[in-house]
Scaffold this active site. Structure first.
Site, PDB file in Angstrom:
ATOM      1  N   LYS A  13       0.838  -1.356   0.098  1.00 35.05           N
ATOM      2  CA  LYS A  13      -0.100  -0.149   0.025  1.00 35.05           C
ATOM      3  C   LYS A  13       0.946   1.179   0.033  1.00 35.05           C
ATOM      4  O   LYS A  13       0.722   2.198  -0.643  1.00 35.05           O
ATOM      5  CB  LYS A  13      -0.871   0.005   1.345  1.00 35.05           C
ATOM      6  CG  LYS A  13      -1.770  -1.250   1.249  1.00 35.05           C
ATOM      7  CD  LYS A  13      -2.715  -0.988   2.557  1.00 35.05           C
ATOM      8  CE  LYS A  13      -2.013  -1.176   3.908  1.00 35.05           C
ATOM      9  NZ  LYS A  13      -1.491  -2.339   4.371  1.00 35.05           N
ATOM     10  N   ARG A  88      -9.850   0.686   8.387  1.00 41.25           N
ATOM     11  CA  ARG A  88      -9.422  -0.781   8.931  1.00 41.25           C
ATOM     12  C   ARG A  88     -10.359  -1.643   9.568  1.00 41.25           C
ATOM     13  O   ARG A  88     -10.010  -3.024   9.958  1.00 41.25           O
ATOM     14  CB  ARG A  88      -8.206  -0.628   9.644  1.00 41.25           C
ATOM     15  CG  ARG A  88      -6.892  -1.284   9.148  1.00 41.25           C
ATOM     16  CD  ARG A  88      -5.826  -1.148  10.187  1.00 41.25           C
ATOM     17  NE  ARG A  88      -4.497  -1.516   9.950  1.00 41.25           N
ATOM     18  CZ  ARG A  88      -3.531  -1.020   9.449  1.00 41.25           C
ATOM     19  NH1 ARG A  88      -3.493  -0.039   8.712  1.00 41.25           N
ATOM     20  NH2 ARG A  88      -2.320  -1.933   9.283  1.00 41.25           N
ATOM     21  N   ARG A 123      12.124  -4.857   4.453  1.00 35.94           N
ATOM     22  CA  ARG A 123      11.806  -3.578   4.281  1.00 35.94           C
ATOM     23  C   ARG A 123      12.516  -2.821   5.000  1.00 35.94           C
ATOM     24  O   ARG A 123      13.247  -2.863   6.220  1.00 35.94           O
ATOM     25  CB  ARG A 123      10.241  -3.486   4.873  1.00 35.94           C
ATOM     26  CG  ARG A 123       9.807  -2.052   4.794  1.00 35.94           C
ATOM     27  CD  ARG A 123       8.498  -1.867   5.065  1.00 35.94           C
ATOM     28  NE  ARG A 123       7.601  -2.482   5.923  1.00 35.94           N
ATOM     29  CZ  ARG A 123       6.452  -2.556   6.270  1.00 35.94           C
ATOM     30  NH1 ARG A 123       5.637  -1.850   5.292  1.00 35.94           N
ATOM     31  NH2 ARG A 123       5.967  -3.127   7.303  1.00 35.94           N
ATOM     32  N   ARG A 156      11.294  -1.204  10.784  1.00 33.01           N
ATOM     33  CA  ARG A 156      10.392  -0.869  11.830  1.00 33.01           C
ATOM     34  C   ARG A 156      10.355  -1.880  12.916  1.00 33.01           C
ATOM     35  O   ARG A 156      10.633  -2.999  12.512  1.00 33.01           O
ATOM     36  CB  ARG A 156       9.019  -1.008  10.933  1.00 33.01           C
ATOM     37  CG  ARG A 156       8.736   0.480  10.296  1.00 33.01           C
ATOM     38  CD  ARG A 156       7.145   0.574   9.434  1.00 33.01           C
ATOM     39  NE  ARG A 156       6.070  -0.408   9.863  1.00 33.01           N
ATOM     40  CZ  ARG A 156       5.127  -0.509   9.353  1.00 33.01           C
ATOM     41  NH1 ARG A 156       4.885   0.063   8.015  1.00 33.01           N
ATOM     42  NH2 ARG A 156       3.950  -1.260   9.719  1.00 33.01           N
ATOM     43  N   ARG A 167      -0.319  -9.145  12.951  1.00 34.10           N
ATOM     44  CA  ARG A 167      -0.931  -8.085  12.282  1.00 34.10           C
ATOM     45  C   ARG A 167      -1.734  -8.747  11.199  1.00 34.10           C
ATOM     46  O   ARG A 167      -2.803  -8.323  10.768  1.00 34.10           O
ATOM     47  CB  ARG A 167       0.273  -7.177  11.820  1.00 34.10           C
ATOM     48  CG  ARG A 167       0.841  -6.551  12.661  1.00 34.10           C
ATOM     49  CD  ARG A 167       1.994  -5.825  12.504  1.00 34.10           C
ATOM     50  NE  ARG A 167       2.096  -4.842  11.008  1.00 34.10           N
ATOM     51  CZ  ARG A 167       3.329  -4.674  10.203  1.00 34.10           C
ATOM     52  NH1 ARG A 167       4.313  -5.280  10.539  1.00 34.10           N
ATOM     53  NH2 ARG A 167       3.101  -4.109   9.098  1.00 34.10           N
TER      54      ARG A 167
END
Ligand code: AP5
Ligand code: ZN
Length: 218
Positions: A13, A88, A123, A156, A167
């Protein structure tokens, strides 16, 4: 134009949001980025949110809704915006509707869970801007360095596999029902119904970008 990007954690996203925001001149509203900024600034909201985020859960609706409402009052949102990671939950989606905020496009980016688990460890992010890279699939020009500012990239806190799995669980339980909710809304025949597109988020970032932009031009 108002757009919602829907998809699991790590679906891409944020990566696609950067391109859409530039291509259509609309601001990206990433509730995740806003929360991380609050955590970094150690505001009361940030301190409360950090615990939930580190555990892979969702921050309560009332906090998120007031954060988004406040953001939407800023002048750069008058011509539209791109929601990344919001809504969400059904509660957040209903709150958006109750505000009379009309959505033109919903873009779902679909990626299987196991692919997401593989992606997350690579990431790297530039925290101040939210710009996102991947050490293999979308590397910066200089390793661990943001292309725009030259500042250091970081991992992160919530990108360890155990938290990513939590998650994903929260996504399947609480966010996935929004797919049906928005699909139904898109088919209700009213003139202001949003257009719903589902795009496979596996493949090169450039290819997915083309598909997303094509959906937004349809
Ligand atoms: P948030 O920051 O929104 O995280 P998320 O939804 O879990 O999504 P991510 O940012 O992890 O993934 P993404 O889809 O943006 O993927 P990306 O482009 O980075 O939220 C964080 C937390 O805040 C939540 O867990 C929750 O606690 C809280 N929160 C936020 N909003 C909330 C809300 N509305 N309500 C309640 N709580 C909320 O890509 C991932 C990686 O893959 C990158 O390394 C990227 O380079 C790479 N990549 C991208 N595309 C491809 C591709 N096509 N092929 C290979 N690699 C790719
Ligand atoms: Zn993101």
């Amino acid at each position: 134009m108002r757009v919602i990007l829907l998809g699991a954690p790590g679906a891409g996203k944020g990566t696609q949001a950067q391109y859409i925001s530039e291509a259509f001149g609309i601001p990206q509203i990433s509730t995740g980025d806003m929360l991380r900024a609050a955590v970094k600034a150690a505001t009361p909201l940030g301190l409360a949110a950090k615990k939930v985020m580190d555990e892979g859960g969702l921050v309560p609706d009332d906090i998120i809704i007031s954060l988004v409402k406040e953001r939407l009052e800023q002048s750069d949102c008058v011509n539209g915006c791109l929601f990344d990671g919001f809504p969400r939950t059904l509660g957040q989606a209903e709150a958006l509707r109750a505000e009379g905020i009309n959505i033109d496009y919903i873009i779902e980016i679909a990626v299987p869970d196991e692919e997401i688990i593989k992606r997350m460890s690579g990431r790297r992010v530039h925290l101040a801007s939210g710009r996102t890279y991947h050490v293999v699939f979308n590397p910066p020009a200089v390793p661990d360095t943001d292309d725009v500012t030259g500042e250091l990239l970081v991992q992160r806190d919530d990108d360890c596999e155990q938290t990513v799995r939590k998650r994903l669980k929260a996504y399947h339980e609480l966010t996935e029902p929004l797919i049906g909710y928005y699909r139904n809304l898109s088919m209700n025949g009213s003139a202001d119904a949003p257009k719903y597109s589902s795009i496979t988020g596996i493949g090169g970032v450039e290819q997915i970008k083309k598909e997303v932009i094509a959906a937004l031009n349809s």
